[in-house]
Motif scaffolding. Structure first.
Motif, PDB file in Angstrom:
ATOM      1  N   SER A  23       0.840  -1.132   0.065  1.00 50.52           N
ATOM      2  CA  SER A  23       0.183   0.063   0.036  1.00 50.52           C
ATOM      3  C   SER A  23       1.126   1.172  -0.046  1.00 50.52           C
ATOM      4  CB  SER A  23      -0.893   0.068   1.122  1.00 50.52           C
ATOM      5  OG  SER A  23      -1.667  -1.019   1.205  1.00 50.52           O
ATOM      6  N   THR A  24       0.992   2.000  -1.077  1.00 48.59           N
ATOM      7  CA  THR A  24       1.595   3.213  -1.187  1.00 48.59           C
ATOM      8  C   THR A  24       0.696   4.588  -1.145  1.00 48.59           C
ATOM      9  OG1 THR A  24       1.457   3.436  -3.789  1.00 48.59           O
ATOM     10  CG2 THR A  24       3.366   1.965  -2.679  1.00 48.59           C
ATOM     11  N   ASN A  25       1.086   5.669  -1.202  1.00 49.98           N
ATOM     12  CA  ASN A  25       0.563   6.744  -1.298  1.00 49.98           C
ATOM     13  C   ASN A  25      -0.267   6.840  -2.839  1.00 49.98           C
ATOM     14  OD1 ASN A  25       1.520   7.836   0.882  1.00 49.98           O
ATOM     15  ND2 ASN A  25       3.220   8.911  -0.048  1.00 49.98           N
ATOM     16  N   ASP A  26       0.332   6.000  -3.814  1.00 45.07           N
ATOM     17  CA  ASP A  26      -0.266   6.145  -5.118  1.00 45.07           C
ATOM     18  C   ASP A  26      -1.539   4.838  -5.026  1.00 45.07           C
ATOM     19  OD1 ASP A  26       0.849   8.207  -6.097  1.00 45.07           O
ATOM     20  OD2 ASP A  26       2.657   6.983  -6.596  1.00 45.07           O
ATOM     21  N   GLY A  27      -1.567   3.964  -4.275  1.00 44.33           N
ATOM     22  CA  GLY A  27      -2.564   3.039  -4.429  1.00 44.33           C
ATOM     23  C   GLY A  27      -2.077   1.613  -3.919  1.00 44.33           C
ATOM     24  N   MET A  28      -2.718   0.702  -4.419  1.00 44.31           N
ATOM     25  CA  MET A  28      -2.047  -0.816  -3.970  1.00 44.31           C
ATOM     26  C   MET A  28      -1.459  -1.635  -5.021  1.00 44.31           C
ATOM     27  SD  MET A  28      -4.167  -3.878  -2.033  1.00 44.31           S
ATOM     28  CE  MET A  28      -3.701  -3.325  -0.142  1.00 44.31           C
ATOM     29  N   MET A  29      -0.426  -2.222  -4.832  1.00 44.10           N
ATOM     30  CA  MET A  29       0.040  -3.131  -5.916  1.00 44.10           C
ATOM     31  C   MET A  29       0.485  -4.589  -5.306  1.00 44.10           C
ATOM     32  SD  MET A  29       3.874  -1.538  -6.742  1.00 44.10           S
ATOM     33  CE  MET A  29       3.819  -0.066  -6.278  1.00 44.10           C
ATOM     34  N   ARG A  30       0.470  -5.515  -6.182  1.00 42.51           N
ATOM     35  CA  ARG A  30       1.052  -6.716  -5.676  1.00 42.51           C
ATOM     36  C   ARG A  30       2.580  -6.826  -6.099  1.00 42.51           C
ATOM     37  NH1 ARG A  30      -1.481 -12.350  -8.184  1.00 42.51           N
ATOM     38  NH2 ARG A  30       0.151 -13.683  -7.437  1.00 42.51           N
ATOM     39  N   GLY A  31       3.163  -7.748  -5.005  1.00 43.56           N
ATOM     40  CA  GLY A  31       4.670  -7.976  -5.188  1.00 43.56           C
ATOM     41  C   GLY A  31       4.992  -9.072  -4.963  1.00 43.56           C
ATOM     42  N   VAL A  32       6.334  -9.579  -5.347  1.00 46.88           N
ATOM     43  CA  VAL A  32       6.791 -10.888  -4.822  1.00 46.88           C
ATOM     44  C   VAL A  32       7.865 -10.753  -3.787  1.00 46.88           C
ATOM     45  CG1 VAL A  32       7.804 -13.100  -5.674  1.00 46.88           C
ATOM     46  CG2 VAL A  32       6.045 -11.797  -7.191  1.00 46.88           C
ATOM     47  N   GLY A  33       7.559 -10.966  -2.529  1.00 46.28           N
ATOM     48  CA  GLY A  33       8.729 -11.108  -1.458  1.00 46.28           C
ATOM     49  C   GLY A  33       9.513 -12.233  -1.705  1.00 46.28           C
ATOM     50  N   ARG A  34      10.908 -11.736  -1.293  1.00 44.54           N
ATOM     51  CA  ARG A  34      12.210 -12.697  -1.426  1.00 44.54           C
ATOM     52  C   ARG A  34      12.922 -12.262  -0.186  1.00 44.54           C
ATOM     53  NH1 ARG A  34      12.576 -15.580  -6.188  1.00 44.54           N
ATOM     54  NH2 ARG A  34      11.247 -14.847  -8.051  1.00 44.54           N
ATOM     55  N   ASN A  35      13.590 -13.166   0.424  1.00 48.66           N
ATOM     56  CA  ASN A  35      14.806 -12.936   1.197  1.00 48.66           C
ATOM     57  C   ASN A  35      14.413 -11.961   2.278  1.00 48.66           C
ATOM     58  OD1 ASN A  35      17.450 -13.147   2.012  1.00 48.66           O
ATOM     59  ND2 ASN A  35      18.313 -11.754   0.513  1.00 48.66           N
ATOM     60  N   ILE A  36      13.616 -12.310   3.422  1.00 43.89           N
ATOM     61  CA  ILE A  36      13.127 -11.621   4.245  1.00 43.89           C
ATOM     62  C   ILE A  36      13.832 -11.790   5.643  1.00 43.89           C
ATOM     63  CG2 ILE A  36      11.236 -13.301   5.075  1.00 43.89           C
ATOM     64  CD1 ILE A  36       9.519 -10.758   5.748  1.00 43.89           C
ATOM     65  N   SER A  37      14.013 -10.797   6.333  1.00 41.45           N
ATOM     66  CA  SER A  37      14.735 -11.072   7.582  1.00 41.45           C
ATOM     67  C   SER A  37      13.918 -10.281   8.645  1.00 41.45           C
ATOM     68  CB  SER A  37      16.204 -10.520   7.601  1.00 41.45           C
ATOM     69  OG  SER A  37      15.943  -9.068   7.698  1.00 41.45           O
ATOM     70  N   ALA A  38      14.283 -10.228   9.935  1.00 38.29           N
ATOM     71  CA  ALA A  38      13.721  -9.591  10.871  1.00 38.29           C
ATOM     72  C   ALA A  38      13.661  -7.938  10.725  1.00 38.29           C
ATOM     73  CB  ALA A  38      14.304  -9.853  12.297  1.00 38.29           C
ATOM     74  N   ARG A  39      14.384  -7.501   9.897  1.00 39.18           N
ATOM     75  CA  ARG A  39      14.512  -6.320   9.816  1.00 39.18           C
ATOM     76  C   ARG A  39      14.275  -5.329   8.231  1.00 39.18           C
ATOM     77  NH1 ARG A  39      17.524  -4.153  14.246  1.00 39.18           N
ATOM     78  NH2 ARG A  39      17.057  -5.406  15.840  1.00 39.18           N
ATOM     79  N   LEU A  55       5.942   2.778   2.793  1.00 41.26           N
ATOM     80  CA  LEU A  55       4.768   2.144   2.478  1.00 41.26           C
ATOM     81  C   LEU A  55       4.338   0.935   3.449  1.00 41.26           C
ATOM     82  CD1 LEU A  55       6.136  -0.687   1.210  1.00 41.26           C
ATOM     83  CD2 LEU A  55       6.631   1.083  -0.485  1.00 41.26           C
ATOM     84  N   LYS A  56       3.119   0.158   3.365  1.00 45.09           N
ATOM     85  CA  LYS A  56       2.609  -0.820   3.956  1.00 45.09           C
ATOM     86  C   LYS A  56       2.999  -2.066   3.212  1.00 45.09           C
ATOM     87  CE  LYS A  56      -0.355   1.478   7.517  1.00 45.09           C
ATOM     88  NZ  LYS A  56      -1.638   1.530   8.017  1.00 45.09           N
ATOM     89  N   VAL A  57       3.396  -3.147   3.884  1.00 44.77           N
ATOM     90  CA  VAL A  57       3.460  -4.451   3.147  1.00 44.77           C
ATOM     91  C   VAL A  57       2.729  -5.599   4.050  1.00 44.77           C
ATOM     92  CG1 VAL A  57       5.065  -6.294   2.561  1.00 44.77           C
ATOM     93  CG2 VAL A  57       5.889  -3.857   2.330  1.00 44.77           C
ATOM     94  N   THR A  58       1.730  -6.242   3.322  1.00 41.04           N
ATOM     95  CA  THR A  58       0.811  -7.362   3.953  1.00 41.04           C
ATOM     96  C   THR A  58       1.135  -8.376   3.361  1.00 41.04           C
ATOM     97  OG1 THR A  58      -1.023  -5.486   4.234  1.00 41.04           O
ATOM     98  CG2 THR A  58      -1.689  -7.746   4.513  1.00 41.04           C
ATOM     99  N   PHE A  59       1.320  -9.335   4.357  1.00 40.48           N
ATOM    100  CA  PHE A  59       1.554 -10.892   4.036  1.00 40.48           C
ATOM    101  C   PHE A  59       0.095 -11.433   4.363  1.00 40.48           C
ATOM    102  CE2 PHE A  59       5.343  -9.031   5.774  1.00 40.48           C
ATOM    103  CZ  PHE A  59       6.295  -9.368   5.069  1.00 40.48           C
ATOM    104  N   ALA A  60      -0.197 -12.391   3.459  1.00 41.88           N
ATOM    105  CA  ALA A  60      -1.613 -13.276   3.346  1.00 41.88           C
ATOM    106  C   ALA A  60      -1.262 -14.450   3.604  1.00 41.88           C
ATOM    107  CB  ALA A  60      -2.434 -12.986   2.385  1.00 41.88           C
ATOM    108  N   GLY A  61      -1.265 -15.375   4.838  1.00 40.01           N
ATOM    109  CA  GLY A  61      -1.174 -16.729   4.756  1.00 40.01           C
ATOM    110  C   GLY A  61      -2.292 -17.650   4.173  1.00 40.01           C
ATOM    111  N   GLU A  62      -1.944 -18.793   3.916  1.00 42.26           N
ATOM    112  CA  GLU A  62      -2.842 -19.627   3.094  1.00 42.26           C
ATOM    113  C   GLU A  62      -4.227 -19.952   3.908  1.00 42.26           C
ATOM    114  OE1 GLU A  62      -1.055 -23.189   2.034  1.00 42.26           O
ATOM    115  OE2 GLU A  62       0.389 -21.869   0.640  1.00 42.26           O
ATOM    116  N   ASP A  63      -4.210 -19.569   5.305  1.00 41.93           N
ATOM    117  CA  ASP A  63      -4.989 -20.116   6.235  1.00 41.93           C
ATOM    118  C   ASP A  63      -6.057 -18.727   6.433  1.00 41.93           C
ATOM    119  OD1 ASP A  63      -3.411 -18.439   7.655  1.00 41.93           O
ATOM    120  OD2 ASP A  63      -3.238 -19.787   9.256  1.00 41.93           O
TER     121      ASP A  63
END
Length: 119
Positions: A23-39, A55-63
């Motif tokens: 979620s950005t100032n211009d709207g919402m977009m889909r992305g592909v997350g890779r290589n995530i750490s705690a920071r 921006l806000k990044v939302t992760f959606a689980g399969e459940d």
């Protein structure tokens, strides 16, 4: 031969491909997350996102569970390449620093330690 550079990152990294929603100032977009750490994390995106943008990044689980974090764009990557069939290909992504996590929609953000981390 060449020596492999020493790893400077202090946090464990989770190297897996997963869908995220930005979620950005211009709207919402889909992305592909890779290589995530705690920071931080790297996210492949279709459209450019400005350096320093929050921006806000939302992760959606399969459940059906979701987790959202507030991030800051630390760097951008754009790659142009040739495909085997002779056509041009390209890829774009952003390195994000996680600033805070949302715990509930009605609760304040849970801030991450302010230690400076370059991603």
């Amino acid at each position: 031969m060449f020596e492999r550079p020493q790893e400077r990152r202090s946090h464990l990294r989770f190297d897996k491909v997963f869908t995220v929603y930005l979620s950005t100032n211009d709207g919402m977009m889909r992305g592909v997350g890779r290589n995530i750490s705690a920071r931080g994390m790297f996210v492949e995106v279709r459209d450019a996102v400005g350096l320093g943008e929050k921006l806000k990044v939302t992760f959606a689980g399969e459940d059906g569970t979701e987790m959202t974090c507030l991030c800051e764009v630390r760097y951008q990557v754009a790659l142009a390449f040739g495909r085997k069939d002779g056509r041009e290909g390209s890829s774009r992504g952003v390195g994000l620093r996680i600033v805070a996590y949302e715990t509930h929609d009605d609760a304040p953000l849970l801030l991450v330690d302010r230690e400076r981390v370059m991603h």
